[in-house]
Design an enzyme around this catalytic site. Structure first.
Site, short mmCIF file in Angstrom:
data_model
loop_
_atom_site.label_atom_id
_atom_site.label_comp_id
_atom_site.label_asym_id
_atom_site.label_seq_id
_atom_site.Cartn_x
_atom_site.Cartn_y
_atom_site.Cartn_z
N ASP A 28 14.47 3.87 13.73
CA ASP A 28 15.05 2.62 14.61
C ASP A 28 13.78 1.41 14.63
OD1 ASP A 28 17.46 1.56 16.01
OD2 ASP A 28 15.76 1.32 17.77
N GLU B 159 14.97 1.32 9.23
CA GLU B 159 15.79 0.17 9.66
C GLU B 159 14.84 -1.26 9.77
OE1 GLU B 159 18.55 -1.58 13.14
OE2 GLU B 159 16.78 -0.68 13.32
#
Length: 560
Positions: free
Chosen positions: A279, A322
């Site tokens: 993330d 990401e």
């Protein structure tokens, strides 16, 4: 994480696309037999199913409320009951296999903050999993350690890999129940402005989201709230012993990021997960991901060494990043404006491709497929991208009104690169939910009832299943050479070779419905047994041709 146990898939072909003039029985046989081959798994061609753990399937209603998280929230901003047992149920039912899914990515399952917070969209609890309170524990709303073990084991028995979601750069928000971590652990005073590298990395993503000091190499003590919590749970000594062993083995300073890396990699050595989706990658110094990769690879090898009976194959541990707004056109470099960073080399196997939805909307099939093959065979050779058309935090999906569910499947599942199916794509789960604020509209509970109650949904699901199974069976689709054969009708081939394994498929899109006499003399051998995986029609190559007579405008031709 022993302490975790304590608490819970250049040839030329000329084609004639039109009504056939011979009886199709003349080109078929009564004795076509299927020859099964062992299809190698390659992450570059993976079909990844991304789900919000809390919004997929409720397998255990008794764990729906914990830590008194019972205040009224904004719409779809509280826990809805989805859990690990619910995912396992669907694995064992064969739902994912029927979809051709060979990897599942779940939102974070670690223990979330106990309180709620309002970011301007109504009171919200950590149902999404990105508001960590304790990296070493599984949130009871999601289940227990035994539930995770059962899930991974069930997935592996069914040939499915498991990805967890790694959050390294922030804790959960501060609430009355969740005090801020010590200042040597987090910064709370500078909010990101995103206008250059520094103002994207060394700052908080939003106002009340404490940013881990990932740049620090200073030795820090454990946050007192973790010490108190672990002691109350009777596992303080075990956690300390494991941390001591980790820092002794690695020689790392007891800096914040290394504690978190230890806690995250424990899920590899304990449960044998196959990869992490990472993330908010660009909000952490790049070297952090090099360090994380090193520890993930080490932990994966340790798991395989200690559990030889559970090793699926020699596929490396998978890291997909990401890097928000990264697009395949950028090649390896993400541009911050004042600095470019290569997040591939020595870091990530793949990156989420935020560009795919725009390409899919603006390009025809051939332009789309050629662009992606060219990029993946040149600048990104040896790496991959994870394409998606809808996701949990992208407010501009390819098909927000769910009017192009069939096209979504065709473009996503037949494009070069790995595919990310967002839960409910295959059921046209609504992405516009009345009275929701922000990304909550993208996160409704899975619309299971529509499978039996809505004939159109059933047809959409069948389309996704056919394409997904074909993709999973043929790594050439996602990782192979792409070459157009004819523009009108549109046929192309994909070919893939790995060691002694060779895979070749021929695909037709927008072709004539009904009888299709296809010259395959430059592709397949006389007498080869072929099948159109979409219609199920089988044929044998005779005089260099096969006949596929189906009511569909799509052909998925494979050798049996």
């Amino acid at each position: 994480m022993r302490a975790l146990r304590i608490i819970t898939t250049l040839l030329l072909l000329t084609g004639c696309d039109g009504m056939i003039t011979t009886d199709k029985k003349e080109t078929k046989t009564q004795n076509v037999t299927e020859v099964k081959t062992n299809t190698p798994f390659v992450w570059e061609a993976a079909n990844v199913y991304f789900l919000l753990t809390d919004r997929f399937n409720n397998g255990d209603p008794t764990n729906d409320i914990n830590f008194n998280r019972n205040l009224e929230t904004g719409k779809l901003r509280g826990f809805e009951g989805g859990d690990l047992k619910g995912i396992t149920q669907k694995i064992e039912e064969g739902y994912f296999n029927k979809l051709g899914i060979n990897a599942i990515w779940m939102t974070p399952i670690v223990e979330q903050i106990h309180g709620g917070t309002d970011e301007g969209t109504g009171l919200t609890y950590g149902y999404h999993g990105y508001w960590t309170k304790d990296w070493t524990a599984i949130d009871p709303n999601f289940g227990t350690t035994e539930d995770l073990k059962a899930l991974v084991d069930a997935a592996h028995r069914n040939g499915i890999r498991i990805l967890l979601d790694a959050v390294i750069n922030h804790t959960g928000p501060v609430t009355e129940k969740d005090p801020v971590w010590p200042a040597e652990w987090v910064r709370t005073d500078v909010q990101c402005s995103y206008d250059n590298y520094e103002n994207t990395v060394s700052c908080t993503l939003v106002k009340n989201l404490p940013d881990i000091r990932t740049e620090s190499n200073d030795n820090v003590d454990l946050p007192p709230q973790l010490v108190e919590k672990w002691k109350a749970e009777g596992r303080y000594e075990q956690e300390i012993a494991e941390l001591d062993a980790f820092f002794q083995r690695t020689g790392y300073p007891r800096a914040p990021r290394f504690y978190i890396m230890k806690w995250l990699t424990d899920y590899i050595t304990e449960f044998g997960i196959d990869g992490y989706r990472c993330d908010t990658v660009k909000h952490t110094e790049p070297y952090v991901w090099e360090e994380f990769k090193k520890e993930c690879d080490y932990s994966f090898e340790e798991f395989k060494k200690n559990n030889p009976d559970k090793v699926l194959d020699n596929t490396p541990f998978y890291l997909v990043g990401e890097v928000y707004n990264y697009g395949i056109s950028a090649g390896k470099a993400f541009d911050f404006g004042d600095k470019k960073v290569n997040y591939f080399d020595n870091m990530f196997s793949s990156q989420i491709n935020f560009e795919f939805k725009w390409d899919a909307a603006q390009m025809n099939y051939e332009a789309l497929f050629k662009k992606y093959y060219d990029a993946l065979s040149s600048d990104l050779k040896g790496y991959s991208v994870l394409n998606y058309l809808s996701s949990h935090d992208d407010g501009q999906p390819f098909d927000s009104e769910r009017k192009k569910a069939m096209e979504t499947a065709t473009k996503l599942l037949l494009s070069p690169g790995a595919s990310q199916v967002y839960y409910g794509d295959e059921l046209a789960r609504p992405l516009i939910i009345e009275d929701t604020e922000g990304d909550a509209t993208l996160r409704s509970f899975m619309n299971w009832d529509d499978i039996s109650n809505n004939a159109e949904t059933s047809q959409i699901l069948e389309h996704w299943r056919k394409l997904g199974q074909f993709r999973a069976k043929h790594p050439a689709v996602g990782a192979g050479i792409h070459q157009m054969i004819t523009q009108q009708p549109y046929y192309f081939y994909r070919s893939f070779t790995k060691g002694d394994y060779k895979d070749l498929v021929v695909i037709g899109l927008g072709v004539h419905k009904g009888g299709k006499l296809i010259d395959v003399s430059k592709v397949f051998q006389e007498g080869d047994q072929l099948q159109d995986a979409y219609s199920g029609e089988k044929a044998i190559v005779q005089n260099g041709k096969v006949t596929i007579d189906s009511p569909f405008d799509i052909v998925l031709l494979e050798k049996l």
